[in-house]
Structures are given as structure tokens and as C-alpha cells.
Enzyme design. Structure first.
Site, PDB file in Angstrom:
ATOM      1  N   LYS A  53     -41.425   4.192 -32.824  1.00  0.00           N
ATOM      2  CA  LYS A  53     -40.655   5.446 -32.911  1.00  0.00           C
ATOM      3  C   LYS A  53     -39.395   5.264 -33.757  1.00  0.00           C
ATOM      4  O   LYS A  53     -38.586   6.170 -33.882  1.00  0.00           O
ATOM      5  CB  LYS A  53     -40.250   5.929 -31.516  1.00  0.00           C
ATOM      6  CG  LYS A  53     -41.389   6.384 -30.651  1.00  0.00           C
ATOM      7  CD  LYS A  53     -40.945   7.266 -29.484  1.00  0.00           C
ATOM      8  CE  LYS A  53     -39.928   6.680 -28.574  1.00  0.00           C
ATOM      9  NZ  LYS A  53     -39.666   7.527 -27.385  1.00  0.00           N
ATOM     10  N   LYS A  74     -36.816   3.590 -32.926  1.00  0.00           N
ATOM     11  CA  LYS A  74     -35.665   3.695 -32.026  1.00  0.00           C
ATOM     12  C   LYS A  74     -35.331   2.296 -31.527  1.00  0.00           C
ATOM     13  O   LYS A  74     -36.219   1.533 -31.166  1.00  0.00           O
ATOM     14  CB  LYS A  74     -36.025   4.565 -30.803  1.00  0.00           C
ATOM     15  CG  LYS A  74     -35.734   6.031 -30.974  1.00  0.00           C
ATOM     16  CD  LYS A  74     -35.730   6.736 -29.605  1.00  0.00           C
ATOM     17  CE  LYS A  74     -35.043   8.072 -29.701  1.00  0.00           C
ATOM     18  NZ  LYS A  74     -34.934   8.766 -28.417  1.00  0.00           N
TER      19      LYS A  74
HETATM   20  N1  C2G Z   1     -33.327  15.539 -23.674  1.00  0.00           N
HETATM   21  C1  C2G Z   1     -32.734  16.744 -23.321  1.00  0.00           C
HETATM   22  N2  C2G Z   1     -31.444  16.968 -23.646  1.00  0.00           N
HETATM   23  C2  C2G Z   1     -30.715  16.028 -24.310  1.00  0.00           C
HETATM   24  C3  C2G Z   1     -31.310  14.797 -24.656  1.00  0.00           C
HETATM   25  C4  C2G Z   1     -32.638  14.564 -24.322  1.00  0.00           C
HETATM   26  O1  C2G Z   1     -33.387  17.624 -22.714  1.00  0.00           O
HETATM   27  N3  C2G Z   1     -29.414  16.306 -24.619  1.00  0.00           N
HETATM   28  C5  C2G Z   1     -34.745  15.339 -23.315  1.00  0.00           C
HETATM   29  C6  C2G Z   1     -35.643  15.154 -24.536  1.00  0.00           C
HETATM   30  O2  C2G Z   1     -35.998  16.423 -25.076  1.00  0.00           O
HETATM   31  C7  C2G Z   1     -36.845  14.432 -23.929  1.00  0.00           C
HETATM   32  C8  C2G Z   1     -36.190  13.590 -22.810  1.00  0.00           C
HETATM   33  O3  C2G Z   1     -34.879  14.147 -22.576  1.00  0.00           O
HETATM   34  O4  C2G Z   1     -37.727  15.380 -23.331  1.00  0.00           O
HETATM   35  C9  C2G Z   1     -36.067  12.132 -23.188  1.00  0.00           C
HETATM   36  O5  C2G Z   1     -35.351  12.054 -24.400  1.00  0.00           O
HETATM   37  P1  C2G Z   1     -35.500  10.698 -25.275  1.00  0.00           P
HETATM   38  O6  C2G Z   1     -35.267   9.528 -24.403  1.00  0.00           O
HETATM   39  O7  C2G Z   1     -34.698  10.882 -26.519  1.00  0.00           O
HETATM   40  O8  C2G Z   1     -37.040  10.747 -25.590  1.00  0.00           O
HETATM   41  P2  C2G Z   1     -37.756  10.737 -27.025  1.00  0.00           P
HETATM   42  O9  C2G Z   1     -37.274   9.619 -27.840  1.00  0.00           O
HETATM   43  O10 C2G Z   1     -37.682  12.122 -27.514  1.00  0.00           O
HETATM   44  O11 C2G Z   1     -39.239  10.318 -26.588  1.00  0.00           O
HETATM   45  O12 C2G Z   1     -43.951  10.622 -26.548  1.00  0.00           O
HETATM   46  C10 C2G Z   1     -42.727  11.327 -26.448  1.00  0.00           C
HETATM   47  C11 C2G Z   1     -41.549  10.440 -26.773  1.00  0.00           C
HETATM   48  O13 C2G Z   1     -41.608   9.212 -26.053  1.00  0.00           O
HETATM   49  C12 C2G Z   1     -40.260  11.191 -26.443  1.00  0.00           C
END
Ligand code: C2G
Length: 132
Positions: free
Chosen positions: A44, A46
Site C-alpha cells: 500500500k 504505507k
Molecule cells: N478514517 C476515517 N477518518 C479519518 C481517518 C481514517 O474515517 N480521519 C477511516 C478510513 O476511511 C478507513 C479507516 O479509518 O476506513 C482506517 O484508515 P487507515 O488506517 O488509513 O486505512 P487505509 O490505509 O485506508 O486501509 O483494504 C483497505 C485498506 O487496508 C484500508
């Protein structure tokens, strides 16, 4: 028993993540979180501050979370939904539309992201503090 599933890295856990997890749990009775492994985070593009094991331990301590499983790749979601008898798949709406293929297997809900907080923002702000 209505089962909910969501995915994420959940690094440097913050109130935006908690808002998501709380709303996801409110959609059913049991919430499973698939947390990205360190290897999958590399895919990803990340770099999580906390290791998979520590991010998993933190998530497992949250009252809204009932089960934590590893997310190893993009292609495991259908199998996860089937294996875990999932009724509702939930993601923040930054992913809106991306997982509609799951609609054949379960309800798909995209919840509004929490505005004003993100892990990358936390990292940038801390860098600024350090660099003055
Ligand atoms: N999120 C949110 N509000 C934020 C930050 C994050 O609602 N201010 C939500 C994201 O939309 C996601 C969840 O929290 O649904 C987790 O965010 P991340 O850890 O950034 O996940 P991500 O990297 O988007 O991974 O297969 C899907 C991926 O693994 C998603």
C-alpha cells in the site's frame, strides 16, 4: 448476530479511527477488523510507525472491536466475508465505490470520514514541532 467487517492500517490510532470503529460496531453486534500487515503496508506504500503486532494489540483493546484478523493482500475480502459470515462491510468514504464488488456477498456501507485528523497529519505536525 449481525457481523460487521472493516479494514485498515490503524497506525498512530486517533479519534477518526475510533469514530469509524464505533459507527461500524453500531451497525451490528460483532465487529471484525482486518488490520494491514507490515508487508501489505509496503504494498500500500504505507510505512506504519507501530508494528503489526502492536497495532493488533491496540485494536484488540478497543471496546468496539471483537476480533482482529490480518490483511495480507487486496484480494482476500470476498473470502474474509464468506469465512467470517459477514453481513455488513464498512469503510470510510475515501474508499467510496472501491469495494462495491462485495455487494454480491454482503451489505456495503461507506461512512463519512472524520474531518480534521489523519495519521499523516499527525506525522507532519510532529515534524514541524521538531524542526521548529
Ligand atoms: N478514517 C476515517 N477518518 C479519518 C481517518 C481514517 O474515517 N480521519 C477511516 C478510513 O476511511 C478507513 C479507516 O479509518 O476506513 C482506517 O484508515 P487507515 O488506517 O488509513 O486505512 P487505509 O490505509 O485506508 O486501509 O483494504 C483497505 C485498506 O487496508 C484500508
Amino acid at each position: 448476530m449481525k457481523r460487521v467487517l472493516t479494514y485498515g492500517t490503524f497506525d498512530l490510532l486517533h479519534w477518526g479511527h475510533i469514530n469509524l470503529l464505533k459507527r461500524a460496531k453500531d451497525l451490528g453486534d460483532h465487529l471484525t477488523v482486518a488490520i494491514s500487515t507490515d508487508d501489505f503496508n509496503r504494498i500500500k506504500d504505507k510505512k506504519a510507525y507501530h508494528s503489526y503486532e502492536n497495532r493488533k494489540m491496540i485494536l484488540e483493546s478497543i471496546r468496539y472491536v471483537d476480533k482482529v484478523i490480518p490483511e495480507n493482500d487486496w484480494d482476500q475480502k470476498i473470502q474474509d466475508v464468506i469465512d467470517n459470515k459477514i453481513d455488513v462491510f464498512v469503510m470510510g468514504d475515501d474508499w467510496k465505490g472501491k469495494f462495491d464488488f462485495l455487494k454480491e456477498y454482503c451489505e456495503v456501507i461507506y461512512l463519512p470520514r472524520t474531518v480534521g485528523i489523519s495519521t499523516s497529519q499527525i506525522k507532519e505536525d510532529l515534524l514541524e514541532v521538531r524542526n521548529g
